[in-house]
Design a protein around this motif. Structure first.
Motif, PDB file in Angstrom:
ATOM      1  N   HIS A 109       3.583 -18.210  -3.971  1.00 60.72           N
ATOM      2  CA  HIS A 109       3.876 -19.041  -5.283  1.00 60.72           C
ATOM      3  C   HIS A 109       3.817 -20.467  -4.914  1.00 60.72           C
ATOM      4  CE1 HIS A 109       5.993 -19.132  -9.054  1.00 60.72           C
ATOM      5  NE2 HIS A 109       6.609 -17.848  -8.781  1.00 60.72           N
ATOM      6  N   GLU A 160       3.114 -12.047 -17.521  1.00 64.00           N
ATOM      7  CA  GLU A 160       4.310 -11.456 -17.215  1.00 64.00           C
ATOM      8  C   GLU A 160       5.454 -11.852 -18.684  1.00 64.00           C
ATOM      9  OE1 GLU A 160       7.669 -11.333 -13.625  1.00 64.00           O
ATOM     10  OE2 GLU A 160       5.880 -12.662 -13.852  1.00 64.00           O
ATOM     11  N   ASP A 193       9.603  -8.179  -6.336  1.00 63.35           N
ATOM     12  CA  ASP A 193      10.155  -9.555  -6.977  1.00 63.35           C
ATOM     13  C   ASP A 193      11.469  -9.354  -7.008  1.00 63.35           C
ATOM     14  OD1 ASP A 193       9.452 -11.564  -9.753  1.00 63.35           O
ATOM     15  OD2 ASP A 193      10.646 -11.796  -7.828  1.00 63.35           O
TER      16      ASP A 193
END
Ligand code: LRH
Ligand code: MN
Length: 433
Positions: free
Chosen positions: A102, A221, A329
């Motif tokens: 990330h 997403e 996640d």
């Protein structure tokens, strides 16, 4: 770089010696049960061993909520220590060689050194995640009121540049996908012009799309709400699908299991996106209420199984272009993150193997006769089969642990990391990481 503790293969082999007897006994019994319905154990063990899942770099640190974060001992302090923890998970479960980073949380000073460090630990990099839902120190313009859909073109340009930079970093790390989640939206009716916000988002994404190398994909997403609590620009699969269609063939729709309203039939969303050839893949987790980011399979294991039932059905149908990316996640607020990721990876493979057990011919026959009872019984028979011996054999044959959590605890990895990584009190914050 100082020598740090790593779990070694010999230790895992010794741990397995203790467990081998029961797993063989259970596997023999399961093989007999499966043979009754004409199935063999070995192909299932092989399928379990071939299954691949990525872990989120942000998942190995203790997560938190807006109220607080309670860091545990031996927290990873940088991307290298995060990779050490990801390597420990991979060593024990042998299913998670890929790590999703990330940016900027994991921005590498030296991408090539990071790739070498990862490869030396049997790891490689999966999709790269951009972040235009937080402001970074020294950032010119704030994302408080949005990013790729912001009313101010200068803020949108800043967000586009960030995503283009993520692609460049990803290329240096060997990634082949950019994953874009934005928190853009409004907290009160009227705050955001619903149609124009989406048009601005699409215009910004077109700029990012043009920067994608030919062999790359961009994952869109969707999420129903949070951090915006009245309207969210990319709020559901329909909006995500519409945007993917507008952008082009390299744009696909990523399904985070926690990003739907309660009781949404997520396995149907998955089937729709498979049918539309737009399924990017998954962010696996579980939830009871909102985007709780709990351990996968811990709340709704039957839903996870039904999602994999759709995936295996598409796989067996040889659906063109069907190559979903599987990733966890999660946010580990009260558990050892490594234990949660070990258990969650195991539950994902469990759902996959259970879905492989579905008697597809019997299911199709029941569907053709509209025999609901027989159809559900066919699914339940697979879901209620304890495939633990298959999962354990698959791990052990790949050099992993028959009982990964027990082996992890026996290694005292966490205690050793606590000694190597003195707690940094200044880092006690609230929030997801
Ligand atoms: C948003 C999300 C997204 C990540 C973030 C850490 O809720 O699921 O995938 O970028 O969590
Ligand atoms: Mn997600």
């Amino acid at each position: 770089m100082a020598q740090t503790f790593r779990i070694d293969d010999e230790f895992i082999a010794r741990e397995n010696e203790r467990a081998q007897a029961w797993v063989d006994e259970d596997a023999e019994h399961l093989a007999r049960v499966l043979r009754r319905s004409g199935r063999e154990l070995e192909p299932l063990v092989a399928a379990a061993a071939d299954f691949r899942l990525a872990v989120p770099s942000w998942g190995v640190g203790t997560g938190g909520t807006r109220f607080a974060r309670f860091p545990g001992p031996g927290e990873p302090r940088d991307v290298y220590e995060k990779l050490d923890d990801c390597a420990a998970i991979q060593q024990l479960v042998r299913t998670t060689p890929a790590v999703s980073l990330h940016i900027p949380w994991d921005r590498p000073d030296d991408p090539h050194a990071l790739v070498a460090y990862a490869n030396a630990r049997g790891l490689h990099f999966d999709a790269i995640n951009s972040n235009t839902f937080q402001d970074q120190p020294g950032q010119a313009r704030s994302y408080k009121f949005g990013s790729l859909s912001h009313v101010d073109a200068a803020v949108r340009q800043q967000a586009i540049r960030h995503n283009v930079e993520c692609i460049a970093i990803g290329r240096a790390l060997g990634s082949r996908a950019l994953s874009v989640w934005i928190g853009d939206g409004g907290n009160v009716p009227g705050q955001v012009h619903t149609r124009r916000a989406l048009e601005r988002y699409l215009d910004s994404m077109a700029g990012i799309y043009r920067a994608l190398p030919d062999d790359w994909r961009v994952y869109l997403e969707h999420k129903l709400y949070e951090p915006a609590f009245y309207s969210t620009v990319i709020n559901d699969w329909g909006t995500s699908y519409y945007c993917a269609e507008q952008l082009g063939p390299k744009a696909l729709c990523l399904v985070d299991l926690g990003h739907h309203a309660p009781n949404v039939n997520i396995e149907m969303v998955v089937a729709r996106l498979i049918g539309a050839r737009r399924l990017a893949g998954f962010h696996f987790n579980d939830s009871k209420y909102g985007d709780d980011d709990l351990d996968t399979g811990s709340i709704k294991p039957f839903q996870l199984f039904l999602v994999f039932n759709e995936l295996v059905d598409a796989e067996l149908d040889r659906t063109p272009g069907f190559a979903p990316a599987y990733m966890l996640d999660q946010s580990h607020n009260v558990t050892d993150p490594i234990e949660s990721l070990i258990v969650s990876a195991t539950e994902v493979v469990r759902a996959y193997v259970q879905a492989l057990l579905v008697d597809r011919a019997a299911l199709a026959d029941a569907q053709d006769r509209s025999d609901a009872i027989a159809a559900l019984a066919t699914l339940k028979r697979a879901f209620l089969t304890d495939v633990s011996p298959i999962l354990a054999l698959a791990r052990a044959r790949a050099g992993g642990a028959i009982d990964p959590v027990a082996a992890y605890r026996a290694s005292a990895y966490r205690q050793r990391k606590a000694a190597e990584r003195p707690a940094d009190a200044s880092r006690v914050t609230a929030g997801i990481v």
